[in-house]
Design a protein around this motif. Structure first.
Motif, mmCIF file in Angstrom:
data_model
loop_
_atom_site.group_PDB
_atom_site.id
_atom_site.type_symbol
_atom_site.label_atom_id
_atom_site.label_comp_id
_atom_site.label_asym_id
_atom_site.label_seq_id
_atom_site.Cartn_x
_atom_site.Cartn_y
_atom_site.Cartn_z
ATOM 1 N N ASP A 20 1.745 0.634 -9.378
ATOM 2 C CA ASP A 20 3.058 0.914 -8.806
ATOM 3 C C ASP A 20 3.788 -0.385 -8.527
ATOM 4 O O ASP A 20 3.181 -1.372 -8.113
ATOM 5 N N HIS A 21 5.078 -0.388 -8.773
ATOM 6 C CA HIS A 21 5.979 -1.504 -8.492
ATOM 7 C C HIS A 21 5.761 -2.715 -9.408
ATOM 8 O O HIS A 21 6.196 -3.807 -9.088
ATOM 9 N N VAL A 22 5.081 -2.537 -10.537
ATOM 10 C CA VAL A 22 4.949 -3.611 -11.521
ATOM 11 C C VAL A 22 6.020 -3.401 -12.581
ATOM 12 O O VAL A 22 6.125 -2.325 -13.164
ATOM 13 N N LEU B 194 4.890 -9.782 -16.620
ATOM 14 C CA LEU B 194 4.921 -8.699 -15.636
ATOM 15 C C LEU B 194 5.057 -9.289 -14.244
ATOM 16 O O LEU B 194 4.543 -10.374 -13.967
ATOM 17 N N LYS B 195 5.730 -8.551 -13.369
ATOM 18 C CA LYS B 195 5.862 -8.995 -11.985
ATOM 19 C C LYS B 195 5.762 -7.786 -11.066
ATOM 20 O O LYS B 195 6.369 -6.753 -11.321
ATOM 21 N N ARG B 196 5.000 -7.954 -9.997
ATOM 22 C CA ARG B 196 4.874 -6.898 -8.987
ATOM 23 C C ARG B 196 5.856 -7.207 -7.878
ATOM 24 O O ARG B 196 5.782 -8.246 -7.224
ATOM 25 N N GLU B 197 6.792 -6.283 -7.658
ATOM 26 C CA GLU B 197 7.799 -6.439 -6.615
ATOM 27 C C GLU B 197 7.714 -5.239 -5.679
ATOM 28 O O GLU B 197 8.187 -4.161 -6.007
ATOM 29 N N ILE B 198 7.113 -5.448 -4.531
ATOM 30 C CA ILE B 198 6.960 -4.375 -3.546
ATOM 31 C C ILE B 198 8.236 -4.301 -2.714
ATOM 32 O O ILE B 198 8.670 -5.314 -2.169
ATOM 33 N N MET C 162 8.087 -0.863 1.936
ATOM 34 C CA MET C 162 6.675 -0.564 1.735
ATOM 35 C C MET C 162 5.765 -1.716 2.142
ATOM 36 O O MET C 162 4.541 -1.567 2.133
ATOM 37 N N LYS C 163 6.328 -2.848 2.480
ATOM 38 C CA LYS C 163 5.509 -3.981 2.912
ATOM 39 C C LYS C 163 4.981 -3.730 4.312
ATOM 40 O O LYS C 163 5.635 -3.075 5.125
ATOM 41 N N PRO C 164 3.802 -4.230 4.627
ATOM 42 C CA PRO C 164 3.245 -4.030 5.966
ATOM 43 C C PRO C 164 4.134 -4.675 7.027
ATOM 44 O O PRO C 164 4.708 -5.737 6.816
#
Length: 158
Positions: free
Chosen positions: A103-105, A121-125, A129-131
């Motif tokens: 998810d979020h990639v 590819l890059k994961r962008e949360i 959704m970040k803690p």
């Protein structure tokens, strides 16, 4: 084909992991094809690269499709070039390679250099959704509605 491992006890005690268990069950019996060979490279904490060895393919012969949680790379080589080969060791057959994405990639780009296709590819949360840290109040906020109700009942001194 079902896997030998039963995930049902874990399904009962987890929330939101249904897709993960489905992937584990479905991939347990798969024996995928090994063409084309590829490398997975971690560039930074949230940046990755997939390198596929595609000798003999041009960028016009390759199609990259990013769907939700899946990256599909297809290669279709143009028809025969009319040569009479004595030995053909370079695999120019059509292929389709699938990569499951978390998810979020997001796919940020693709380059072809010296027969190697590199997909970035890059994961962008998302911020939501970040803690985050939740502070615990001192209880004053719970007493506030009671004070307001008391003030409304008591007559004001003029």
């Amino acid at each position: 084909m079902r896997s030998a491992f039963d995930f049902s006890p874990y399904r009962r005690s987890t929330i939101g992991f249904d897709r993960l268990f489905d992937l584990l069950e479905n991939s347990a019996g798969e024996t995928g094809e090994n063409f084309p060979p590829f490398d997975l490279v971690k560039m930074r904490d949230d940046e990755y690269r997939i390198d596929l060895a595609l000798a003999g393919f041009r960028s016009d012969d390759i199609e990259i499709t990013a769907q939700q949680n899946q990256l599909v790379v297809k290669g279709r080589k143009a028809s025969e070039d009319g040569h009479d080969y004595i030995h053909r060791g370079i695999a120019l057959r059509s292929f389709e390679r699938r990569f499951g994405l978390a998810d979020h990639v997001q796919v940020t780009g693709a380059d072809m250099d010296n027969g190697v296709l590199s997909i970035s590819l890059k994961r962008e949360i998302p911020e939501a959704m970040k803690p985050r840290t939740i502070e615990i109040g001192s209880g004053a906020s719970q007493d506030e509605p009671k004070r307001i109700a008391r003030r409304q009942r008591e007559p004001e001194d003029a």
